[in-house]
Design a protein around this motif. Structure first.
Motif, short mmCIF file in Angstrom:
data_model
loop_
_atom_site.label_atom_id
_atom_site.label_comp_id
_atom_site.label_asym_id
_atom_site.label_seq_id
_atom_site.Cartn_x
_atom_site.Cartn_y
_atom_site.Cartn_z
N ALA A 90 0.83 -1.22 0.00
CA ALA A 90 0.00 0.00 0.00
C ALA A 90 0.86 1.26 0.00
N ALA A 91 2.05 1.19 0.60
CA ALA A 91 2.94 2.34 0.67
C ALA A 91 3.83 2.47 -0.57
N GLY A 92 3.61 1.63 -1.58
CA GLY A 92 4.35 1.77 -2.83
C GLY A 92 5.61 0.94 -2.96
N ALA A 93 5.72 -0.14 -2.21
CA ALA A 93 6.93 -0.97 -2.26
C ALA A 93 7.21 -1.53 -3.64
N THR A 94 6.18 -1.72 -4.46
CA THR A 94 6.41 -2.28 -5.79
C THR A 94 7.08 -1.28 -6.72
N GLU A 95 7.10 -0.02 -6.32
CA GLU A 95 7.60 1.03 -7.21
C GLU A 95 9.00 1.53 -6.85
N ARG A 96 9.67 0.85 -5.94
CA ARG A 96 11.03 1.27 -5.56
C ARG A 96 11.89 0.04 -5.28
N ASN A 97 13.17 0.28 -5.16
CA ASN A 97 14.08 -0.82 -4.81
C ASN A 97 13.93 -1.15 -3.34
N LEU A 98 14.04 -2.44 -3.04
CA LEU A 98 13.97 -2.92 -1.67
C LEU A 98 15.24 -3.66 -1.33
N VAL A 99 15.62 -3.65 -0.08
CA VAL A 99 16.78 -4.41 0.39
C VAL A 99 16.27 -5.77 0.81
N ILE A 100 16.84 -6.82 0.20
CA ILE A 100 16.45 -8.19 0.50
C ILE A 100 17.63 -8.88 1.17
N SER A 101 17.68 -8.87 2.46
CA SER A 101 18.74 -9.46 3.29
C SER A 101 20.11 -9.28 2.65
N ASP A 102 20.85 -10.36 2.50
CA ASP A 102 22.20 -10.26 1.97
C ASP A 102 22.25 -10.22 0.44
N GLN A 103 21.09 -10.21 -0.20
CA GLN A 103 21.06 -10.17 -1.66
C GLN A 103 21.15 -8.76 -2.21
N GLY A 104 21.18 -7.78 -1.35
CA GLY A 104 21.29 -6.39 -1.78
C GLY A 104 19.94 -5.84 -2.21
N ARG A 105 20.00 -4.86 -3.09
CA ARG A 105 18.77 -4.19 -3.54
C ARG A 105 18.15 -4.95 -4.71
N MET A 106 16.82 -4.89 -4.75
CA MET A 106 16.06 -5.56 -5.79
C MET A 106 14.84 -4.70 -6.10
N PRO A 107 14.45 -4.60 -7.37
CA PRO A 107 13.23 -3.86 -7.66
C PRO A 107 12.06 -4.43 -6.85
N GLY A 108 11.25 -3.54 -6.31
CA GLY A 108 10.15 -3.94 -5.44
C GLY A 108 9.20 -4.94 -6.07
N ASP A 109 8.85 -4.72 -7.34
CA ASP A 109 7.92 -5.66 -7.97
C ASP A 109 8.54 -7.06 -8.07
N MET A 110 9.86 -7.12 -8.28
CA MET A 110 10.54 -8.41 -8.35
C MET A 110 10.57 -9.06 -6.96
N ALA A 111 10.89 -8.29 -5.95
CA ALA A 111 10.93 -8.82 -4.58
C ALA A 111 9.56 -9.36 -4.17
N LEU A 112 8.52 -8.64 -4.49
CA LEU A 112 7.18 -9.08 -4.10
C LEU A 112 6.74 -10.30 -4.92
N SER A 113 7.19 -10.41 -6.15
CA SER A 113 6.92 -11.62 -6.93
C SER A 113 7.62 -12.82 -6.31
N MET A 114 8.83 -12.61 -5.83
CA MET A 114 9.56 -13.68 -5.16
C MET A 114 8.84 -14.09 -3.87
N ILE A 115 8.36 -13.12 -3.11
CA ILE A 115 7.63 -13.40 -1.88
C ILE A 115 6.35 -14.16 -2.20
#
Length: 126
Positions: free
Chosen positions: A24-49
């Motif tokens: 709801a806060a727009g995580a799909t539209e920005r890069n997210l930090v995924i533990s030791d994997q570094g930054r990942m586009p939000g839409d990609m991270a949420l698809s993985m989740i």
């Protein structure tokens, strides 16, 4: 570490609320930090989740004898994403996925997804 059923349910509900709030806060539209994997586009991270949620949801439901019937389109979306991400080095000993389990071409989408993830869709607890 064992967790009481009520505590487990609360943790799952809290995690779902956190994830919903992030979307709801727009995580799909920005890069997210995924533990030791570094930054990942939000839409990609949420698809993985989403893929993790569907596969581990099947694990838990199957192991406890419960139904698991997620939406077919959601399953196909997650499978398509994972198919583009899971390369051979992620499979086998030490990998995140087991070897792919063959399923019939006309199998339901969930069976295809769990087979892709290295699970036998026909597995049942003894």
């Amino acid at each position: 570490m064992r967790v009481a059923p009520d505590e487990a349910a609360g943790r799952i509900q809290d995690a779902a609320a956190t994830l919903g709030g992030a979307v709801a806060a727009g995580a799909t539209e920005r890069n997210l930090v995924i533990s030791d994997q570094g930054r990942m586009p939000g839409d990609m991270a949420l698809s993985m989740i989403l893929g993790e949620y569907l596969i581990h949801g099947w694990d838990l439901a199957r192991a406890t004898g419960q139904a698991w019937d997620p939406d077919e389109d959601t399953i196909r979306t997650a499978h398509a994403f994972l198919a583009g991400m899971v390369t051979p080095e992620y499979r086998g000993p030490g990998g995140m996925f087991g070897p792919e389990v063959d399923v019939p071409a006309d199998a339901p989408a969930l069976e295809k997804l769990v087979g892709f993830a290295g699970r036998d869709p026909k597995w049942a607890p003894a």
